[in-house]
Write an enzyme that holds these catalytic residues in place. Structure first.
Site, short mmCIF file in Angstrom:
data_model
loop_
_atom_site.label_atom_id
_atom_site.label_comp_id
_atom_site.label_asym_id
_atom_site.label_seq_id
_atom_site.Cartn_x
_atom_site.Cartn_y
_atom_site.Cartn_z
N LYS A 59 -11.97 18.36 11.57
CA LYS A 59 -12.83 18.33 12.75
C LYS A 59 -13.01 19.76 13.25
CE LYS A 59 -12.08 13.58 13.69
NZ LYS A 59 -11.21 12.53 14.16
N THR A 85 0.86 -1.19 0.00
CA THR A 85 0.00 0.00 0.00
C THR A 85 0.88 1.23 0.00
OG1 THR A 85 -0.04 0.00 2.39
CG2 THR A 85 -1.86 -1.08 1.28
N TRP A 119 -17.69 16.99 11.68
CA TRP A 119 -16.74 16.63 10.63
C TRP A 119 -17.06 17.37 9.33
CZ3 TRP A 119 -16.14 10.53 10.96
CH2 TRP A 119 -15.54 10.21 12.19
N GLU A 176 -6.12 -3.23 -0.18
CA GLU A 176 -6.51 -4.30 0.75
C GLU A 176 -7.82 -4.99 0.38
OE1 GLU A 176 -5.41 -1.32 1.46
OE2 GLU A 176 -4.33 -1.22 3.37
#
Ligand code: AMP
Length: 543
Positions: A436, A182, A441, A327
């Protein structure tokens, strides 16, 4: 009671056997490293892949050993791919765009023994090979090997005259077949170890009509690099159905891609948004047309609305948004209209197409808060996205990162998203990029996608900047198009009414170039570093 069905293990070599035997004359077209366009067939490639297997066996490669490739999308790379996995060795696709020190770490961590590389990688190899003592043989995926300070062979001489019937298979379907690291924006890259069975299932899942919907009548141009995220499974799915394959090599500029699409009659393609942006810019500049292309899958990062609209309105190309990660093999959700939405026309479908889509069969998703409690699928509530299924990683190579599944066996994707009542998932951010502000959010991606549609904007990024009152507030960073000079006021006015008032960036900064990572995504880590001392005007007022 056991079923009375034959035991037929799902190993990937069988896919290429099938392609060679039942779609043997279908073409594979490559823009070769030597320059010209070359043509061969699945049957030709299968014979040559068997020669690769023979050469690898002679080099002492055994099942489970790692064979690395470092190259762009080409017929030779595809032969090396199947030649490796056919004998039960593990194909490790190395990304040449990473920093040399990252490649050194990855190759050593993977335990690579043989490396097959494009000749353009020679200078990079000269730098890294002295630090990778495990690599005992280097082969250049070309007619002739370039001059190098290390011993190396040319691929054509390496496979020439070898038997074309080297036996494949004979291993377990749960054995490892592929290794892909990754991009890892934090810590060291981690290896995802795909299996024969998982890749086989993934290819079948992605072939469904409500996913890639490939067939023998398609001409598939794979733009997603073979070294990134399992090439979205296309190296398995296209041969599985016998689609004609077009491999663009290293030339991914708008003009080169357009030429291949038109001359080869490409009907389907897959790539990240920046590729389509480049192609559209080229088409606009030249007045070029897309006469055969029907649909494209766009993923890897959120696809801006302007790409959906332009491809649809000006070129009649359907954009299918997909989401996944290394993944997850990678494809996991795809945005195609459900029957309720299909009849509503393009404008009504667009809000759904812009989402990352609905889940493929075989997988399960859940949305949770920081305490791990499930959140409602109301299309509004943000949560961490977790996923489960036979094509999802259960851990990383050599147990890096430790236990990665929760107590229900779900993998935490690190993405933050919503899921609406119709089942469409929408990525709102990476967990680490979400801004944040006052306990709420803000999605950096949403603002970026809108801002990139403003006049004179080539690329837009949004990051959170520390704020004494709100914790963090958004800063909009703009890379203007060449010759354009959009202003702070123009951009903020453009955003007005398109996003919630409290999401409005507190300031706009302009840069010559927004840094991209090795897989073409905005490098937020680098941006955060550049802007670490940035003071928002609103922060100074609040102090
Ligand atoms: P990689 O493993 O390098 O392919 O990166 C996977 C990550 O890319 C995901 O976890 C998402 O954050 C992001 N990503 C992939 N596809 C999309 C998409 N269609 N929209 C938004 N983000 C995406």
């Amino acid at each position: 009671m056991r079923a009375l069905m034959q035991d037929w293990s799902l190993t990937l070599d069988k896919i290429f056997d099938h392609a060679a035997r039942w779609h043997g004359e279908r073409e594979v077209v490559t823009r070769s490293v030597e320059g010209p366009i070359t043509r061969s067939t699945y049957a030709d490639l299968h014979r040559r892949a068997k020669q690769v297997s023979h050469a690898l066996l002679e080099a002492g490669v055994k099942p489970g050993d790692r064979v690395a490739t470092m190259g762009w999308n080409s017929d030779r790379h595809l032969e090396a791919w199947y030649g490796t996995i056919g004998i039960g060795a593990i194909l490790h696709t190395l990304n040449p765009r990473l920093f040399p020190e990252q490649i050194v770490y990855i190759a050593n961590h993977a335990g690579d023994e043989v490396l097959l590389a494009d000749p353009a990688c020679a200078p990079l190899l000269a730098e890294i090979l002295p630090q990778c003592p495990g690599i005992r043989q280097v082969v250049f995926l070309s007619e002739e090997a370039p001059e190098t300070p290390f011993p190396a062979q040319a691929y054509e001489a390496w496979i020439a005259g070898r038997p074309t019937d080297t036996p494949w298979g004979g291993f377990d379907e749960n054995d490892a077949a592929g290794l892909c690291y990754t991009s890892g924006t934090t810590g060291n890259p981690k290896g995802v170890l795909y299996g024969h069975r998982s890749n086989y299932l993934h290819a079948m899942m992605t072939l469904q009509p409500d996913a890639l919907n490939l067939s023998a009548r398609d001409t598939v141009m794979l733009i997603v690099p073979m070294y990134h995220a399992n090439a979205w499974g296309v190296m398995y799915s296209a041969p599985m159905v016998g689609a004609k394959l077009v491999l663009p090599g290293q030339k991914l500029d708008g003009a080169s891609l357009h030429e291949l699409i038109e001359t080869e009659g490409v009907t389907y393609s897959a790539g990240v948004p920046t590729i389509w942006q480049m192609l559209l810019t080229h088409l606009k500049e030249t007045g070029g047309k897309l006469t055969t292309l029907q649909r494209v899958t766009v993923g890897g990062s959120a696809c801006p609305e302007s790409i959906f609209r332009t491809l649809h309105d000006d070129y009649g190309v359907d954009v299918i948004h997909g989401w996944g990660m290394t993944e997850t093999s990678p494809l996991a959700t795809v945005s195609v209209p459900s029957p309720e939405i299909a009849d509503l026309g393009f404008e009504a479908q667009l809000p759904y197409k812009l989402k990352q889509g609905r889940l493929l069969c075989n997988l399960d998703l859940k949305l949770v808060n920081d305490a791990g409690e499930r959140l409602p699928h109301d299309g509004k509530t943000f949560g961490r996205l977790l996923i489960k299924g036979p094509t999802i990683a259960s851990g990383y190579f050599r147990a890096e990162g430790g236990e990665v599944l929760d107590d229900e066996g779900f993998f935490d994707t690190g993405d933050v998203s919503t899921i609406d009542p119709e089942g469409y998932m929408q990525i709102t951010d990476r967990a680490k990029d979400v801004i944040k502000s006052g306990g709420e959010w803000i999605s950096s991606i949403d603002i970026e996608n809108i801002a990139v549609g403003a006049d004179g904007v080539a690329c837009a990024a949004v990051i959170g900047i520390a704020h004494p009152k709100w914790d963090e507030r958004p800063l909009l960073i703009i890379e203007p198009k060449p010759g354009a000079a959009p202003t702070r006021e123009q951009l903020l006015t453009y955003l007005e009414g398109k996003i919630a008032k409290w999401w409005m960036p507190d300031d706009v900064a302009f840069v010559e170039k927004i840094p991209l990572g090795a897989t073409g995504k905005i490098n937020k880590l680098a941006l955060r570093e550049t802007f670490k001392d940035y003071k928002l005007p609103s922060a100074q007022a609040a102090e």
